[in-house]
Structures are given as C-alpha cells and as structure tokens.
Write an enzyme that holds these catalytic residues in place. Structure first.
Site, PDB file in Angstrom:
ATOM      1  N   GLY A  42     -11.372  -8.886  13.981  1.00  0.00           N
ATOM      2  CA  GLY A  42     -10.812  -8.792  12.634  1.00  0.00           C
ATOM      3  C   GLY A  42      -9.360  -9.231  12.673  1.00  0.00           C
ATOM      4  O   GLY A  42      -8.933  -9.926  13.603  1.00  0.00           O
ATOM      5  N   ARG A 330      -4.037   6.712  -3.721  1.00  0.00           N
ATOM      6  CA  ARG A 330      -5.492   6.806  -3.654  1.00  0.00           C
ATOM      7  C   ARG A 330      -6.028   8.227  -3.561  1.00  0.00           C
ATOM      8  O   ARG A 330      -6.989   8.571  -4.242  1.00  0.00           O
ATOM      9  CB  ARG A 330      -5.979   6.024  -2.432  1.00  0.00           C
ATOM     10  CG  ARG A 330      -5.731   4.563  -2.601  1.00  0.00           C
ATOM     11  CD  ARG A 330      -6.154   3.794  -1.385  1.00  0.00           C
ATOM     12  NE  ARG A 330      -6.089   2.371  -1.709  1.00  0.00           N
ATOM     13  CZ  ARG A 330      -6.361   1.406  -0.852  1.00  0.00           C
ATOM     14  NH1 ARG A 330      -6.702   1.700   0.378  1.00  0.00           N
ATOM     15  NH2 ARG A 330      -6.306   0.160  -1.222  1.00  0.00           N
ATOM     16  N   ARG A 435      -3.243   6.164   3.529  1.00  0.00           N
ATOM     17  CA  ARG A 435      -2.729   4.797   3.578  1.00  0.00           C
ATOM     18  C   ARG A 435      -2.521   4.263   2.171  1.00  0.00           C
ATOM     19  O   ARG A 435      -3.367   4.474   1.296  1.00  0.00           O
ATOM     20  CB  ARG A 435      -3.707   3.889   4.327  1.00  0.00           C
ATOM     21  CG  ARG A 435      -3.267   2.438   4.391  1.00  0.00           C
ATOM     22  CD  ARG A 435      -4.215   1.593   5.211  1.00  0.00           C
ATOM     23  NE  ARG A 435      -5.535   1.463   4.626  1.00  0.00           N
ATOM     24  CZ  ARG A 435      -5.818   0.664   3.604  1.00  0.00           C
ATOM     25  NH1 ARG A 435      -4.888  -0.071   3.053  1.00  0.00           N
ATOM     26  NH2 ARG A 435      -7.047   0.602   3.130  1.00  0.00           N
ATOM     27  N   LEU A 441      -4.016  -4.596   5.861  1.00  0.00           N
ATOM     28  CA  LEU A 441      -3.925  -5.986   6.315  1.00  0.00           C
ATOM     29  C   LEU A 441      -2.586  -6.187   7.023  1.00  0.00           C
ATOM     30  O   LEU A 441      -2.498  -6.835   8.067  1.00  0.00           O
ATOM     31  CB  LEU A 441      -4.046  -6.935   5.121  1.00  0.00           C
ATOM     32  CG  LEU A 441      -5.319  -6.797   4.287  1.00  0.00           C
ATOM     33  CD1 LEU A 441      -5.334  -7.820   3.155  1.00  0.00           C
ATOM     34  CD2 LEU A 441      -6.565  -6.980   5.147  1.00  0.00           C
TER      35      LEU A 441
END
Lengths: 637, 257
Positions: A42, A330, A435, A441
């Site tokens: 990844g 979130r 996070r 990313l």
C-alpha cells in the site's frame, strides 16, 4: 520489556533534524549489500520499497493481492492533508500538528506527530513530481478542501479517488525499480511468520496463494506495512482480504502490540442491507462539507424525507456542535448518530441510519456543481442502494473504518524487536485514540518515503548483525511450524464454514466492543471469545488442500488470528478505564455525553507483550509526555 | 429470486475447464453479485464441495481485483460498473446466468474465475512512470498546470487496471489500458521528458505479453468500469507514431558527452 521511544532531545520543531544528523549512514557502495523485506504494497509499503531501492538497497516486496497496485490504500476517497498554507487561511506545520494531537484526544506521541506535520509538505511535492493528477484551480495551482476536525482548507484531492492516485504514484515508482531489477516483487504471497535470528528480525515465512508452497525468505531487516485490523469486526470498510495475520504473528514472536482498543468508526457509510452483507462501503467524509446530517424530531417518523418539514427535522450535529457542525470529528459524529438511532429516530430499514442531505448545496452550486465534486460517490451510492442522492438524501450509518492501534514502534518506526520496522496503519504511532480525515494517506507516505529510508540505514550501520541465510535452522523451523499449522487447519474437517465463525466473531465485537463499550459487556465478550475460538479449532470446515489456490484456507488462517487478537483488543478496552477518541466507555462520560479522559491514570501507550499460549498478555506502559502541548479537553462546540 | 448459474470451473492452469450448473435460491435484490456467490459458496462448503474461486477485494469498485464475464459481458455489462458493484436487482427471477473468467492468452486462468493479470504490471514496469527519485522534488505549486490538462490526465488516470478491456476485445488487445497510462503522463508537464521512451517501452511490453492488436471496435470502452474513453487510444497511436518517427529520423546532434 524495555520500551525506549528514542525521542531526540531538544525543541519539538528541531527533533527530526537532530535525529537525522545523529543517525549513522551506510555509504552508497555498501547499501547494495543489504537486503530488505517489505510486506505490504500500500502507500507505506510501496513508498518504502521504491525509496529504499532508489537508495541502492536490495528489496523484496510481498503482497497478497494479484498486483501491488490493488492494496487497500487505493480505496481512500477524500484526500491527503498537508500544511502548505496554499489557501492563505492561517495554516502552518504547528497547526496541523496541533489539530492531529487534539483530534487524537491527546493519546499520540508528540514528537512523531510533529514530524508527520513537517513531512506533509514534502509528500505533496513528491506526488506532484510523480504525476499524481491532483485537483487544480483555473489558474493552474492546486485546489484544497476542508475536512473534519480542521478549520482550514489543507486537504489535497484527486476527484473522489485520492488514495488510488497516490497509490498509483507509489506503485509506478515501485514498478520502475522492479524494471531496474532492484526490487523483486512477490504478488499473491502471504506472510505467515516472522523469523528471528539472535533476537533480530531477519526474515519471513510465506505461502504462495497460487501453489500453496511455503517458503522462508532471509534479509537484513523486515518492514511490515500490512495495514489495520478492522476486519476483526467482520463488517468494515476494509477490503475483504485485509487481516491482522502479519502483525499478530510478529506479536507472537515478541513485538509489542500497542493500543489495540483504539478503533475508528467512520460516520458516513452506507447502512447494512441484510444478512448477506459482506462488507460496508464508505461515503467520503468530504461529503460532509456540503451535506447536512439530520433525523426526524419525532420517533418512528416514516414519511419520505422530502415530506418532513424543516421545523420537524433535527440537524443534530449543527445543534450540538455549532462551530464545527457537520464537520465534527469522526468519533463524535458517529456517536451522535448512534444516539439518535438508539432514541428510535433512525431512518431506513431497521432504523439504523441518518440522512445526509445535499438539498441546500444543490440549490447553491447546482446539480452539475455537485456532480463535479462528488459524482463518483453519488454514482456508487446509487449502484449499491438503488437510490438517487441528487433527489433524496443519502442514508448513512457509522461503520468500522480504521484502526489507530498497531505494533509498537519507537521514533525511528522500529518495533521493540530490532530490525523489525512497522509503517502506516500497521503501527500505532501518530493518530492517538482517533484519526482525523485525510491523515492516513499522509502518514503512510511520510513513513514510507521519508522516515524508513533514513532510519533503516541507521539500524544497518549500528546493529552489525551477520548476514542471515534462509537455510539456517531458525528459518527451517519457522517454515516447518507453518506447514504444521496449515495441516492442522485442513485436518479439522468439522461442520461450520470459516465465514460463519468470522461473522459470529464480528457480531459480538460490534455489539460489545464497537461504538460504545462498558465493563459488563467487555467481560462477557472476554468469556465468549475463547469459547468461539475453541469451537473453531474443533468444528471448522476448510475446503480443499494446501497445494493449490485455496481461498477457504487463506481465510481460515486469518480468522484463526482474529479469534486470538479479538481477545487482546477486548482486554485493552477493558483495562482502559476512561473514554478517549474512538474508545468510548459508557461509564466514563461527561454529563452531556462526551468522552471523559483520565489523564492522571491513562496518559500512556498500552503496549501488550505476548506471554505464551494460554497466558494473559503482559501490559507495558510508555508514558506520554507532552513538552509543548497542553492537554486540554477536546471541544468542537 | 431463484436463479440458475452456469459457472466455469477449472482446477488449475493445466487442467481443462467446463461449465457447471448450480441453483441459487432465495437471492435478495439488495445483494451484490459477489454476495450472491458468497452465499452459494457457503452452501457448497457445507455440502463438502469445492467453493467457486473468484477474485475480489475492496468490493467498492476501485481496486480492480474482481473480474468475471457475466452472460458474455465483462463485469456484467452495466455501464461504469465493476462486478462488485453490480446488484441483483438488475436480474430477473428464474433467469439463467453464465459466469466465466476473463478470456485472453495474456491472462491465463489460474483457477475457476481467477486469471493471472501480471502482464499489466510488466507493461507499467516498462515505462509507465516518471523517473523521479524520492526527495528533491520542487514545490508542488512551482509548476502551474491548466485545468484542462489536469482533468485530461485525471480522466485517463482513473483506470483501475482490471483488464475488462482485454476481456471484452475480440483480439484481446490491451490498447485501452496502455492508452490510459500513456495519456495520463503525456498530458502532464512532468511526463514530457520520457514521453517517447515511455510509449515505445510500454507498447513493446504489451506486444511481448501476447495481447492482440487494436481494430478500434470500441468494446473496451463499452465495458470499462471507469468509462475510459476510446479517444485515449487515438492519443496513444499519435504518441507512438511521433515517437517512432523521431527515433527513426533523430534530429542532428545527439547530445551526450
């Protein structure tokens, strides 16, 4: 176990410079004498493999997918953060650092997070040079959008496919090195075990997913960039193949596992449609820039959304968090959605959903404007649900998405096992207990492009270990152990499918260790998991043989590890008697239902150490010391 | 819904395959096509039979892993849709569905519906990149890029490398895949330096892998889940033609020492 984070001395902003200067170097001619194994391709793995090969190291890269380009980083939609301040809106490295520390609810390591914010600017430069087609303004400069947990626009994006484009950039850099012969790639190959020689990580054992062949590979260092463990919950936004096996087996060889209970629930996923559900699909958080989240004020209101008048709607995020509104972080947004559904005000089948409404944005910028920004997401939503979100609000519900916990690493991203480096989601280091969007990313690429290539050299220059050979006893034994494990799985020949065990485990984890946790539930869970695990080893039915492409066997090995790992996750959740970020204990909340941290007793990293089969894991603590940041209560009101 | 499935079963690359008939009862319209196969596989395992091997991973249409021909059409023929995003609401009760792997000489079948697509990786290795090492990149905004160029590059870069274009093509040509990568990098200033070398290298690797030639029938574009335009094949041909001409008649003064 001794945990030394190796944080450099001096002021926060100068620590990375200082460390880079202190590190010993390997001269260019000697680099080609060192072999490095990279597991996972990844963002973190591909970036590290390519960058190390560019420096001259000999790299072997492994992935379970049929091509390195398909690693799950590819699915990230929304964007990547960087403190470029291109929008002139007051962003800075320090602000990105602070937002990330605060977003992580003061449970991340200060020095690592600051370095991440520093490196964020280099990442964007590197990706643009590779030809990553980021979105641009008419004047030709890069465009930005804003994301949850931040009040500046610092997120770079490539339509709704940022992860894909960044991964293709790293994959292409990797392919260039494969073409040059400096990287050997092993696709459709799964890591089964870590091999230690003299206490140092010196290789891995793999199984070819095509032929079943079990092979030992030797190298001077091993990098794990094998992603997160969301699939322990069965239903998550992770790809079907994502698993904890590489990390878990490294743990059983001595690597400490840190903060497994820090799991992130993403607020905007498409709700479950039935028992056949095999995975959940995320709708990018970027939609919250233009969407408004609401449920009916009245319980059990089943009228179609457009027939519910404004004054009978509850825009609960805007109501509870007026300054961040629909862009609240979130964990906070997810819990708020769960609350209104628990009150019986959820929408859609089963009442497990809330509306994400774009009517205002469509009126403001038109349907064409929306299509340009989010077209692919709206299309995806329609494919899955059969509903048109330009005409009626989307239905969304939280789902497991990311795991902040992972193998413990020091400032150099090396685990407590010398020579074993852990990058990206697989480590624990940068996101604390939660996070922020568009930060995964950033971390994967920072670790892979700009941290590991330096710190690995320092390890080689200082460790001075003899060159391992794959015909040494340690390798032969590890390979034989894995052959035996595979034989055992195939020999059970019971009555239940692997998937049925995975599903059952996931359901109990989601119920008792998901969005909200408490002592009673966790204790029940800790009693249930061993029973299910025992049943698995007596009663599972794995089809086929080892010497072939056998998806049932692949899945069985991964589920066997999830069944062990789940217990550690629950144990960590039980021991952490506080609420922080994604870890919400119902016993520890403020009067208005917010997470209540206990800094006095829990401002530490919980690094769990394997104590042998059937024995409770040993807790080690790395205290979190904040030199520059003052720990405050998160408020997004 | 109750469905009849005819599924390609093949033990491995060396064994001959055949279509085997299965019944899929009680299929829900909200299931994805792959979930329908998951449920069938659970039944097969419980009955002591070999489950059907098929590739899938992200199941949200972006990783490019899933790959099957449904009723003769790559990914099932829904516009801009991978198999994992295809839902059963588009099928009728009582229907017979034929499911086969990608068929192309360059994509040998490994088992059942799984093929080996590593030829695509070899094409990228032959030039599908910009040769910049990590570090030393100039500031990202130092080089403005017009919206049109950036959008064109993004349109091409959207390719997920699934191989449907090859599977749909009567010649098993990989031109759309190669065109997408060549066009992506040729549209951007970063891709200019290696522009000719790239297209020559990638086309050579494509030919060596055993893909067929392009006769511009457009079936690739019709099945592409990312709707990559056939126009990019025209761009590829132009890029290739220019590179061949320049390499056949190099300008005076070769540079070098």
């Amino acid at each position: 176990m001794k945990l030394d984070a190796q944080i450099p001395a001096g002021p926060l902003a100068l620590k990375w410079d200082r460390r880079r200067f202190e590190m010993k170097l390997v001269n260019p001619a000697n680099k080609r004498k060192f072999d490095v194994i990279v597991v996972g391709t990844g963002l973190a793995g591909a970036a590290a493999a390519a960058s190390l090969a560019e420096l001259g190291y000999k790299v072997q890269a492994f992935c379970y997918q049929d091509s390195p380009r398909r690693a799950h980083s590819i699915a990230a939609q929304g964007g990547i953060n960087a403190a470029k301040n291109y929008q002139n809106d007051g962003d800075s490295i320090h602000r990105l650092f602070y937002d990330t520390i605060k977003g992580g609810d003061f449970r991340a390591r200060e020095a690592n997070v600051h370095r991440l914010a520093q490196l964020s600017v280099n990442i964007i430069d590197q990706c643009v040079a590779q030809g990553v087609p980021f979105a641009r303004e008419y004047g030709g400069l890069l465009a930005n959008r804003s994301f949850g947990g931040a009040q500046v626009s610092r997120t770079f994006y490539a339509r709704g496919q940022t992860g894909q484009q960044l991964l293709l950039g790293a994959y292409q850099a990797l392919c260039r090195q494969i073409g040059l012969g400096s990287v050997t790639i092993f696709p459709r190959t799964e890591m089964l075990d870590l091999v230690l020689v003299n206490g140092h990580a010196k290789g891995i054992v793999t199984r070819s997913l095509v032929t079943g062949e079990i092979t030992a590979h030797a190298a001077d260092a091993v990098i794990l960039a094998t992603g997160g463990y969301s699939n322990v919950f069965y239903l998550s936004t992770n790809a079907k193949g994502c698993n904890v096996t590489a990390s878990w087996r490294a743990y059983k060889k001595g690597a400490a596992f840190a903060n497994p209970c820090y799991t992130q629930i993403h607020p905007t996923c498409i709700p479950v449609s039935g028992d056949h559900q095999s995975k959940l699909t995320l709708m990018s958080e970027s939609l919250r820039n233009d969407g408004r989240v609401w449920v009916p004020k009245k319980k059990g209101d089943t009228r179609p959304p457009r027939e519910i008048p404004e004054d009978q709607r509850d825009y609960f995020l805007e109501r509870k968090y007026p300054s961040f509104g629909n862009l609240a972080p979130r964990d906070i947004s997810s819990r708020a959605a769960k609350e209104v559904c628990d009150e019986g005000r959820g929408v859609g089948p089963g009442g497990l959903g809330v509306y994400l409404d774009f009517a205002d944005a469509i009126q403001r910028i038109g349907e064409a404007g929306m299509r340009e920004r989010y077209g692919n997401l709206f299309d995806m939503y329609e494919k899955i649900t059969g509903e048109n979100a330009y005409q009626r609000p989307m239905r969304i519900y939280p789902a497991l998405h990311y795991t902040m916990g992972g193998l413990w690493v020091d400032y150099d991203l090396m685990s407590n096992v010398p020579g074993l480096f852990v990058l990206g989601e697989a480590n624990f280091s940068d996101h604390g207990a939660n996070r922020l969007g568009a930060s995964a990313l950033m971390q994967g690429l920072a670790d892979g492009y700009f941290v590991a290539p330096y710190t690995l050299g320092h390890y080689f220059a200082t460790a001075k270990q003899p060159k391992p050979r794959s015909d040494q006893t340690e390798f032969k034994k590890a390979a034989a152990d894995m052959q035996e494990l595979t034989r055992k799985l195939l020999a059970i020949n019971g009555k239940r499918t692997v998937n049925s065990f995975h599903k059952e485990l996931g359901a109990m984890m989601w119920e008792k260790c998901g969005m909200a946790r408490n002592e009673k539930g966790l204790k029940e869970l800790l009693a249930q998991i061993p029973v299910l695990r025992e049943d698995f080893w007596k009663n599972v039915k794995v089809a086929g043989q080892n010497e072939e492409l056998n998806q049932s066997l692949e899945h069985a090995g991964r589920v066997a590890d999830f069944l062990e790992f789940a217990e550690l996750l629950a144990q960590d959740a039980l021991h952490r008697r506080e609420s922080c970020g994604g870890h919400f204990r119902t016993e520890y909340q403020t009067e208005d239902g917010e997470a209540k941290r206990d800094d006095e007793n829990f401002a530490y990293v919980a690094a769990w150490e394997y104590a042998g089969p059937g024995r409770a894991a040993i807790l080690n603590k790395e205290p979190l010391i904040y030199e520059e940041v003052h720990m405050s209560t998160r408020s997004y009101k | 819904m109750n469905l009849t499935l005819k599924v390609w079963r093949q033990k491995d690359a060396r064994t001959e395959g055949r279509l085997v008939t299965y019944q899929a009862p009680n299929v829900m319209p909200d299931m994805s096509f792959l979930e329908m196969l998951d449920v069938l596989n659970e039944d097969l395992i419980a009955k002591g039979e070999e489950p059907i091997a098929f590739d899938s991973d992200c199941r949200e249409g972006i990783c490019g892993t899933c790959s099957m021909i449904i009723n003769g059409l790559a990914h099932g023929g829904m516009r801009g849709t991978t198999v994992c995003q295809l839902h059963m609401r588009h099928f009728r009760d009582g229907e017979t569905i034929v499911i086969e792997p990608w068929r192309a000489r360059a994509f040998p079948v490994l088992k059942d519906l799984i093929t080996d697509r590593s030829a695509f990786d070899r094409i990228i290795q032959a030039g599908g990149f910009v040769s910049v090492n990590t570090g030393g990149a100039p500031d990202a905004n130092a080089l403005p890029i017009g919206r049109i160029e950036a959008d064109t590059a993004m349109d091409a870069a959207a390719c997920i490398g699934c191989g449907a274009c090859v599977a749909a093509c009567k010649n098993a040509s990989a031109m759309l895949f190669v065109a997408a990568k060549v066009s992506h990098l040729a549209a951007l200033p970063q891709g200019q330096i290696e522009r000719e070398q790239r297209v020559l290298g990638m086309v050579k690797a494509m030919d060596e892998a055993g893909f067929g030639n392009c006769t511009v029938t457009g079936s690739c574009e019709a099945v592409c889940p990312k709707e990559i335009s056939l126009d990019f094949i025209a761009r590829l041909n132009r890029e290739y033609g220019k590179a061949i001409l320049k390499n056949t008649f190099p300008p005076a003064g070769k540079g070098g020492d």
